[in-house]
Enzyme design. Structure first.
Site, PDB file in Angstrom:
ATOM      1  N   GLU A 155      41.938  35.060  43.906  1.00 16.37           N
ATOM      2  CA  GLU A 155      41.322  34.959  45.240  1.00 16.37           C
ATOM      3  C   GLU A 155      40.817  36.311  45.732  1.00 16.37           C
ATOM      4  OE1 GLU A 155      42.322  31.949  47.766  1.00 16.37           O
ATOM      5  OE2 GLU A 155      42.416  30.675  45.993  1.00 16.37           O
TER       6      GLU A 155
ATOM      7  N   HIS B  91      47.254  34.528  51.809  1.00 16.53           N
ATOM      8  CA  HIS B  91      46.814  35.716  51.082  1.00 16.53           C
ATOM      9  C   HIS B  91      47.653  36.903  51.539  1.00 16.53           C
ATOM     10  CE1 HIS B  91      42.660  33.647  50.783  1.00 16.53           C
ATOM     11  NE2 HIS B  91      43.272  33.547  49.621  1.00 16.53           N
TER      12      HIS B  91
ATOM     13  N   CYS C 127      39.412  39.362  56.561  1.00 19.64           N
ATOM     14  CA  CYS C 127      38.878  38.290  55.716  1.00 19.64           C
ATOM     15  C   CYS C 127      37.362  38.368  55.605  1.00 19.64           C
ATOM     16  CB  CYS C 127      39.259  36.925  56.285  1.00 19.64           C
ATOM     17  SG  CYS C 127      40.979  36.459  56.042  1.00 19.64           S
TER      18      CYS C 127
END
Length: 416
Positions: free
Chosen positions: A162, A228, A345
């Site tokens: 990711e 995350h 992000c």
């Protein structure tokens, strides 16, 4: 020119909607079915970029992907009109706006061949994100076509990767060799651990990273909604800013990090001061920790941190003391936050000489004005969730993206 950190922010796409597609992302699932506001979301993102420029930072952009993703649907032997509702939602996802998941980046000082390496994330855990990588790869190959860079295709599934959201780089200064910290997960209770150790190790080998650490994220953090690592930790140069419960074996990690980088400063927020739930709800750690031109560090946090008493109180005390974070800037990215992504992000960090980057992917105030004009004219003002199958809406979404690419002289990406 010396190497500098460039923040490449994803422009929020015109299909931004709240479909609640991401189990483990508490904000996204909580707001599933709500009405989204793509125009406001994109303009909020541009305002954050303007604030970065005002701080003296170098700023880049990544572009929205084609939505709906007709090629992905064709691979499933269907089209948008006939697709099942969940496939419609997955094909329309604007999640590529979260550029921290675009790729993992190893700057030239860290690699054996002294090139900056970027490996596109496969995002294979979640169906709505698993089809992002081809469009991301096309952009990165264009933006970083200079020989100073090497752009790589994703790690093959089933090893989930990711991107930079699970990667931290620590160094005395951006242009010096550093320690690259790859954070992986194993058990998230009811939620999937999205970053696999095998994927992290493969990226490190591919990049020729000469000083890598592989660190396990705590099960408690994943189970609490830290899908995350960048939801519970962020690093910049010599400073690691992390929650006490971010890592499975924090003592061993900190000891190893100190041995490799004696100049490291670890700023740990105790759980008895800010709980995991408060940290995740406020996105205290999903912030941009940046070095300003005068050498001091600033933390760019979402405005939700101000509304969380424990997090705001801790930050104020730290800044008032003698800690390494000397300034806090709050930005409004509430449309992104409502779908589960904060300031960190939205950006991919690349340490490089800006002269080696395709200038169409770098922005100044005037270029942001041009982008804002297109967004104000073309982005839908609102998307009720029950409208995502409306053919008129789909046509507007596709026209809006085309208008942006044309305005930026990037029409070659139309079919990417």
């Amino acid at each position: 020119m010396p190497l500098v950190e460039i923040n490449f922010d994803g422009i929020v796409g015109p299909s931004h909607n709240y479909a609640g597609l991401s189990p483990g992302n508490l904000a996204a699932t909580r707001n599933a079915g709500a009405t989204s506001h793509p125009r406001a979301a994109a303009l909020q993102g541009l305002a954050k970029m303007r604030a970065n420029l005002a701080l003296g930072l170098t700023q880049g952009i990544l572009l929205p992907h084609p939505r709906p993703d007709h090629r992905w649907l064709a691979g499933l032997a269907t089209d948008y009109a006939d697709a099942a509702p969940h496939l419609k939602a997955q094909a329309l996802s604007a999640s590529a706006m979260w550029a921290a998941n675009a790729a993992t980046v190893s700057p030239a000082p860290d690699t054996a061949d002294e090139r900056c390496h970027l490996t596109v994330a496969n995002l294979g855990t979640m169906p709505h994100r698993s089809h992002e990588w081809p469009a991301t790869l096309a952009q990165l190959e264009l933006a970083f076509a200079d020989p100073a860079f090497a752009v790589h295709a994703p790690v093959p599934p089933p090893f989930g990767d990711e991107g930079a959201a699970n990667h931290m780089r620590m160094t005395r200064a951006h242009g010096e060799p550093g320690v690259e910290v790859f954070v992986y997960g194993e058990d998230g209770g009811p939620f999937p651990a999205r970053q696999h150790r095998e994927a992290s190790e493969a990226v490190a080998r591919c990049h020729g990273v000469t000083n890598a650490l592989f660190v396990r994220q705590s099960d408690a953090a994943i189970a609490a909604g830290a899908f995350h690592n960048d939801v519970v930790a962020v690093a910049n140069e010599r400073v690691l800013f992390a929650h006490e419960q971010a890592f499975a074996d924090r003592d061993a990690f900190y000891a190893d990090l100190r041995a490799r980088l004696p100049a490291v400063e670890i700023v740990e927020v105790p759980a008895n001061a800010v709980s995991l739930s408060d940290a995740i709800a406020s996105y205290l750690f999903n912030a941009q920790l940046v070095t300003l031109p005068d050498g001091t560090m600033a933390l760019i946090v979402p405005s939700e941190v101000r509304a969380t008493p424990s997090a705001w109180s801790w930050l104020r005390q730290h800044v008032a003391g003698n800690g390494p974070i000397r300034r806090v800037e709050a930005v409004d990215v509430r449309e992104s936050m409502a779908n589960g992504g904060g300031p960190a992000c939205l950006r991919l960090r690349v340490v490089a000489d800006p002269a080696t980057v395709d200038p169409r992917f770098l922005v100044d105030a005037a270029r942001l004005d041009r982008i804002a004009a297109v967004i104000a004219a073309e982005w839908p003002e609102a998307i009720p969730f029950d409208a995502i199958g409306d053919p008129a809406l789909l046509a507007r979404i596709e026209h809006a993206r085309a208008a942006l690419l044309e305005s930026l002289d990037l029409v070659g990406l139309l079919d990417s």
